[in-house]
Design a protein around this motif. Sequence first.
Motif, PDB file in Angstrom:
ATOM      1  N   THR A 106       0.594  -1.153   0.371  1.00 24.05           N
ATOM      2  CA  THR A 106      -0.119  -0.206   0.133  1.00 24.05           C
ATOM      3  C   THR A 106       0.602   0.712  -0.216  1.00 24.05           C
ATOM      4  N   LEU A 107       1.664   1.685   0.742  1.00 23.06           N
ATOM      5  CA  LEU A 107       2.652   2.599   0.988  1.00 23.06           C
ATOM      6  C   LEU A 107       3.549   2.568  -0.540  1.00 23.06           C
ATOM      7  N   LEU A 108       4.007   1.409  -1.106  1.00 25.47           N
ATOM      8  CA  LEU A 108       4.745   1.503  -2.287  1.00 25.47           C
ATOM      9  C   LEU A 108       4.151   2.221  -3.410  1.00 25.47           C
ATOM     10  N   GLY A 109       2.578   1.168  -3.935  1.00 28.10           N
ATOM     11  CA  GLY A 109       1.696   2.100  -4.258  1.00 28.10           C
ATOM     12  C   GLY A 109       1.599   3.766  -4.344  1.00 28.10           C
ATOM     13  N   ALA A 110       1.370   4.012  -3.317  1.00 32.53           N
ATOM     14  CA  ALA A 110       1.064   5.177  -2.921  1.00 32.53           C
ATOM     15  C   ALA A 110       1.921   6.455  -4.166  1.00 32.53           C
ATOM     16  N   LYS A 127      11.250   4.435  11.359  1.00 33.27           N
ATOM     17  CA  LYS A 127      11.760   3.326  11.921  1.00 33.27           C
ATOM     18  C   LYS A 127      11.064   2.218  11.255  1.00 33.27           C
ATOM     19  N   LEU A 128       9.759   2.297  10.990  1.00 36.57           N
ATOM     20  CA  LEU A 128       8.523   0.914   9.762  1.00 36.57           C
ATOM     21  C   LEU A 128       9.066   1.283   8.695  1.00 36.57           C
ATOM     22  N   ILE A 129       9.320   2.554   7.676  1.00 37.59           N
ATOM     23  CA  ILE A 129       9.264   1.911   6.728  1.00 37.59           C
ATOM     24  C   ILE A 129      11.231   1.528   6.286  1.00 37.59           C
ATOM     25  N   GLU A 130      11.846   2.114   6.833  1.00 39.63           N
ATOM     26  CA  GLU A 130      13.572   1.472   7.222  1.00 39.63           C
ATOM     27  C   GLU A 130      13.312  -0.617   7.377  1.00 39.63           C
ATOM     28  N   LEU A 132      11.207  -2.118   7.195  1.00 34.23           N
ATOM     29  CA  LEU A 132      10.148  -2.303   5.580  1.00 34.23           C
ATOM     30  C   LEU A 132      10.821  -2.444   4.869  1.00 34.23           C
ATOM     31  N   GLY A 133      12.103  -1.763   4.609  1.00 27.10           N
ATOM     32  CA  GLY A 133      12.917  -1.828   3.214  1.00 27.10           C
ATOM     33  C   GLY A 133      12.563  -0.747   2.252  1.00 27.10           C
ATOM     34  N   ILE A 134      12.261   0.106   2.782  1.00 22.86           N
ATOM     35  CA  ILE A 134      11.666   0.537   0.803  1.00 22.86           C
ATOM     36  C   ILE A 134      11.501   1.963   1.260  1.00 22.86           C
ATOM     37  N   ALA A 135      12.480   2.358   2.778  1.00 26.41           N
ATOM     38  CA  ALA A 135      12.704   4.052   3.302  1.00 26.41           C
ATOM     39  C   ALA A 135      12.785   4.755   2.352  1.00 26.41           C
ATOM     40  N   SER A 136      13.828   4.807   1.160  1.00 28.93           N
ATOM     41  CA  SER A 136      14.711   5.468   0.508  1.00 28.93           C
ATOM     42  C   SER A 136      12.846   6.312  -0.930  1.00 28.93           C
ATOM     43  N   ASP A 137      12.392   5.066  -0.886  1.00 23.11           N
ATOM     44  CA  ASP A 137      11.411   4.738  -1.712  1.00 23.11           C
ATOM     45  C   ASP A 137      10.360   5.685  -1.687  1.00 23.11           C
ATOM     46  N   ILE A 138       9.643   5.585   0.020  1.00 16.79           N
ATOM     47  CA  ILE A 138       8.944   6.289   0.176  1.00 16.79           C
ATOM     48  C   ILE A 138       9.166   7.769   0.026  1.00 16.79           C
ATOM     49  N   ASN A 139      10.433   7.860   0.931  1.00 15.84           N
ATOM     50  CA  ASN A 139      10.992   9.167   1.390  1.00 15.84           C
ATOM     51  C   ASN A 139      10.918  10.101  -0.174  1.00 15.84           C
ATOM     52  N   ALA A 140      11.093   9.691  -1.491  1.00 16.57           N
ATOM     53  CA  ALA A 140      11.573  10.096  -2.655  1.00 16.57           C
ATOM     54  C   ALA A 140      10.608  11.634  -2.474  1.00 16.57           C
ATOM     55  N   ARG A 141       8.954  10.871  -2.933  1.00 15.81           N
ATOM     56  CA  ARG A 141       7.906  10.968  -2.389  1.00 15.81           C
ATOM     57  C   ARG A 141       7.179  11.507  -0.959  1.00 15.81           C
TER      58      ARG A 141
END
Length: 228
Positions: A106-110, A127-130, A132-141
């Motif tokens: 869901t986070l990656l699809g937003a 901490k959660l997105i770190e 989950l291994g998606i921090a850079s993807d989520i924080n980029a947008r």
Amino acid sequence: MADAVRMLSTLALKGAVQALAGQYQAAGGVRIDADFAPTLALLDRLRAGEAADVVILTREGLDEVAREGRVVTETCVDLARSFVGIAVKAGAAHPDITTEAAVRATLLGARSVAYSRLGASGILFAKLIEQLGIASDINARALIIPQGFTAEKLVTGEADLAVQQISELKQVRGIEVVGPIPRELQTPAVFSAGRMAATKKPAEVDRLLRFLASPAVAPALRESGLEP
């Protein structure tokens, strides 16, 4: 103000305090003059010398100022537990956030996720997105706001998802809370209150603390998205 108790409170309790203030005054209590901000911002203000009679912070924050002698330890009382949730704009489809894998997808699809830099929810989400291994993807947008209500970014169309304490999400009109992030992925924040050591109104403050910790406030806490 002679006829009021000055309160500094974390944003997560804003809805509950506003709902309870009139009830407390009607029962013979003094008026509550409250100012709301994230715990970290309130800690900075208290350490800079801002005066108050009573404070509501995360338990960790309250313990810090009690150790510093700013709050009377014996008066500290836990009020509510709070979980971090996810919201969407009113009318939008509710994504699946029931499992770790679903939250990740869901986070990656937003298009964009709004979360706060300060406060328990922002710290947990970072901490959660770190994790989950998606921090850079989520924080980029992502839309990372300094403080305030993340769900306002849903109403303006700047974000697809907003992450914050459920009680904070519910403060914004025009949004819908999807639900909490799975409990195995978060530790609930505990919000607690205490009397400031420098208050000139100890009796009034102690009466207010007894009221806030009483079973009578449980319905207002639940309605605002908190657990007594």
